[in-house]
Every structure is written in C-alpha cells, then in structure tokens.
Design a protein around this motif. Sequence first.
Motif, PDB file in Angstrom:
ATOM      1  N   PHE A 111      71.918  19.813 -55.120  1.00 16.67           N
ATOM      2  CA  PHE A 111      70.981  18.951 -54.863  1.00 16.67           C
ATOM      3  C   PHE A 111      70.842  19.162 -53.392  1.00 16.67           C
ATOM      4  O   PHE A 111      70.107  18.776 -52.277  1.00 16.67           O
ATOM      5  N   THR A 112      71.639  20.237 -52.816  1.00 13.78           N
ATOM      6  CA  THR A 112      71.451  20.593 -51.433  1.00 13.78           C
ATOM      7  C   THR A 112      71.297  22.273 -51.356  1.00 13.78           C
ATOM      8  O   THR A 112      71.932  22.896 -52.352  1.00 13.78           O
ATOM      9  N   ALA A 113      70.463  23.051 -50.317  1.00 14.29           N
ATOM     10  CA  ALA A 113      70.326  24.155 -50.455  1.00 14.29           C
ATOM     11  C   ALA A 113      71.271  25.114 -49.465  1.00 14.29           C
ATOM     12  O   ALA A 113      70.718  26.132 -48.969  1.00 14.29           O
ATOM     13  N   ASP A 114      72.396  24.565 -48.929  1.00 11.43           N
ATOM     14  CA  ASP A 114      73.049  25.244 -47.894  1.00 11.43           C
ATOM     15  C   ASP A 114      73.638  26.569 -48.546  1.00 11.43           C
ATOM     16  O   ASP A 114      73.939  26.827 -49.451  1.00 11.43           O
ATOM     17  N   THR A 115      73.691  27.487 -47.454  1.00 12.54           N
ATOM     18  CA  THR A 115      74.263  28.716 -47.780  1.00 12.54           C
ATOM     19  C   THR A 115      75.662  28.707 -47.466  1.00 12.54           C
ATOM     20  O   THR A 115      76.463  27.588 -47.041  1.00 12.54           O
ATOM     21  N   ASP A 116      76.396  29.481 -47.747  1.00 10.39           N
ATOM     22  CA  ASP A 116      77.993  29.386 -48.011  1.00 10.39           C
ATOM     23  C   ASP A 116      78.568  30.644 -47.459  1.00 10.39           C
ATOM     24  O   ASP A 116      78.839  31.738 -48.061  1.00 10.39           O
ATOM     25  N   THR A 156      86.856  26.970 -47.889  1.00  9.42           N
ATOM     26  CA  THR A 156      86.805  26.611 -49.388  1.00  9.42           C
ATOM     27  C   THR A 156      85.243  26.997 -49.515  1.00  9.42           C
ATOM     28  O   THR A 156      84.292  26.653 -49.081  1.00  9.42           O
ATOM     29  N   PRO A 157      85.252  27.517 -51.024  1.00  9.61           N
ATOM     30  CA  PRO A 157      83.524  27.943 -51.255  1.00  9.61           C
ATOM     31  C   PRO A 157      82.996  26.743 -51.624  1.00  9.61           C
ATOM     32  O   PRO A 157      83.677  25.692 -51.963  1.00  9.61           O
ATOM     33  N   LYS A 158      81.642  26.826 -51.610  1.00 10.10           N
ATOM     34  CA  LYS A 158      80.824  25.806 -51.963  1.00 10.10           C
ATOM     35  C   LYS A 158      81.010  25.481 -53.522  1.00 10.10           C
ATOM     36  O   LYS A 158      80.773  26.659 -54.312  1.00 10.10           O
ATOM     37  N   PRO A 159      81.167  24.278 -53.853  1.00 13.85           N
ATOM     38  CA  PRO A 159      81.138  24.009 -55.263  1.00 13.85           C
ATOM     39  C   PRO A 159      79.647  24.298 -56.086  1.00 13.85           C
ATOM     40  O   PRO A 159      78.643  24.266 -55.726  1.00 13.85           O
ATOM     41  N   ILE A 160      80.068  25.218 -57.404  1.00 14.24           N
ATOM     42  CA  ILE A 160      78.762  25.170 -58.123  1.00 14.24           C
ATOM     43  C   ILE A 160      77.984  24.150 -58.654  1.00 14.24           C
ATOM     44  O   ILE A 160      76.703  24.159 -58.831  1.00 14.24           O
ATOM     45  N   THR A 161      78.604  23.160 -58.351  1.00 16.08           N
ATOM     46  CA  THR A 161      77.682  21.616 -58.767  1.00 16.08           C
ATOM     47  C   THR A 161      77.092  21.239 -57.587  1.00 16.08           C
ATOM     48  O   THR A 161      76.251  20.385 -57.929  1.00 16.08           O
ATOM     49  N   ASN A 197      74.409  26.135 -43.026  1.00 24.59           N
ATOM     50  CA  ASN A 197      75.502  26.932 -43.432  1.00 24.59           C
ATOM     51  C   ASN A 197      76.943  25.866 -42.981  1.00 24.59           C
ATOM     52  O   ASN A 197      77.450  26.298 -41.772  1.00 24.59           O
ATOM     53  N   PRO A 198      77.113  25.000 -43.556  1.00 22.58           N
ATOM     54  CA  PRO A 198      78.116  24.141 -43.185  1.00 22.58           C
ATOM     55  C   PRO A 198      79.575  24.658 -42.854  1.00 22.58           C
ATOM     56  O   PRO A 198      80.547  24.237 -41.995  1.00 22.58           O
ATOM     57  N   PRO A 199      79.848  25.805 -43.627  1.00 19.52           N
ATOM     58  CA  PRO A 199      81.300  26.440 -43.020  1.00 19.52           C
ATOM     59  C   PRO A 199      81.212  26.969 -41.736  1.00 19.52           C
ATOM     60  O   PRO A 199      82.574  27.144 -41.209  1.00 19.52           O
ATOM     61  N   ASP A 200      80.260  26.998 -40.881  1.00 21.90           N
ATOM     62  CA  ASP A 200      80.127  27.232 -39.603  1.00 21.90           C
ATOM     63  C   ASP A 200      81.173  26.159 -38.973  1.00 21.90           C
ATOM     64  O   ASP A 200      81.759  26.362 -37.663  1.00 21.90           O
TER      65      ASP A 200
END
Length: 290
Positions: free
Chosen positions: A15-20, A7-12, A69-72
């Motif tokens: 406050f975190t700079a994670d990649t997606d 699931t893609p990163k929410p645009i909201t 990159n949390p989707p990992d």
Amino acid sequence: MAFQPYTPKPITDIFTADTDIDRRKCHRTVPMRVLALGLGRTGTASLRTALKELGYTDCYHMMSASVENPPDCLMWQDAFAAKYDGEGEFGREQWDQLLGHCQAVCDWPAVAFAKELIEAYPEAKVIMTTRDVDSWHASTLKTVDWRANDPELKLVSQWDWGAGLYQPMLRKFWDVFFKGDFKKYGKQVFNDYYAEVRSIVPADNLLEFRVSQGWGPLCDFLEVPVPESKKFPHTNDTDGFVDRCRARNRAQMYNVLFRGFVMGGGILAAILSASATFHRFGARLPGLRA
C-alpha cells in the motif's frame, strides 16, 4: 542509537510505494552543487521542485526519508548519534553515501548539520530560504511539530517498516534541534540558526531567498537561465500537510493489516495441512487406528 541494522522492506508492503535502498552501500555519483539550508516550512519543497526544474539531480528533502526511501533514516540516526551523542563518526564518506545521488540538499533533517555539510562540500553554493519568523512558527506548529508528536504515527511505527524507520528519526531530530520544546524554543532556534549560517558562509556564496521572489534571484545566484514560460513552483502548503500525513498513516496501517492477514493465513494453512497429513497417514499406523 548509532548503527541500527538495515532490514529489507517486507514484500507485503503493497500500500506504499517506498523504495528500499541501503545507502550505507552507496557512494557519490554526482557532485554536490547546492546546499539549501533554510529551515523547513520556508518554501523548501518549492525550492526542491525548482532546483529539479533547473537540472539539479536530485535534491534531497525530508520527504526523501519520510515517503521515498525510509532506510535513509538509518544513516540520519547515525549522523545524530555522532553529533549529539558522541557515538561513532559521520564525515564526508558517510555524507557521500547518504547524499551521493544528489546535487542539492534542502529541508530538515539536513539543517541540523549545516556546519558539517558546509565543511564537507565547500565548493557548493549555499541558499537559505526564509520567511517571517512568526508566520513560520505558526505554520510549523500546525504541520511538522504536529507530525513529530502524532500519536497515530507513533502507534503505526510499532509495526510498519517505513514508519518504524521514520518516526524515531523525526522524533530525535525534533528533540535535539528544538531543545525538546518547539513551541517554547522554536523562534529562538530560528533566529540563532540563521545568524550562525550567516557567520560561517562568505557573503558572496550565500543567497537568502524568499520563494515569493520567483526565479530571478535564484537563477542569478546559480548563474543559470530563467526557465521560459514556467511559473515558480509552490508546493507542500500547510492546508494539505495533515491530510497527506494521515493518508500515509492509513496506507502504512493497511500494510500492517495485510501482513497480518498473510501471516495469519499462512499459519492457518500450515495447521490445516498438518492436520490433513496426520489424518491421512496416521490412520495407516497400527497404533493410531481407532
């Protein structure tokens, strides 16, 4: 559970700079050169920085999944399901998808797959960072074991995108690798693990390394020159670990609150707009006049 959908990163999530990046769509772009298979809290973060300094691009670490990159975490869950639950397959193709942008890998959760990684990348050199087992156990109890059981992280993971990917993966790793009880089995697992890696890696392709030894043994083993005028890095100390994790929790909770504010504001705006439209046009309809 194997193959949870991406699931893609929410645009909201501001406050975190994670990649997606969806690693399932990736492939190997650089050769795997180093498998750093020492357990976490043995200087793996310092080794990661050192390997980058030596030109290895990139070096995978737990932080790659937790804060970069949390989707990992989806692919790590696939790997756990294949190895520990007998669900699906996870071989060289999948490792290249997950780690294909890296020339080195270290830390957990990779250590749960030491044998598999050695088989997948037989050409890679193997490094095991190590330390006294008692001091390691005490350090890990205060840091990663605490994090794996952090009630605040578990709570945040119910709503935040990044935490929702990371926390279940960390919990799964901790349970399967340390037999569900790190405090009780941690030292035994440590000793058994290092013995296993020694048994499967030829001595001439294995470096057992303490970060206190500095550049010399590492550079000799990797056959690269020692960086001039640069101290060996020392990062991710125990004292700051909990503070960094709590700061991450707060940032993720801010994501949740901001998303709720935006969604709540959107719903309110829709209600007000519908109400205004009704009053404007409804008043013109014969049956709706007062």
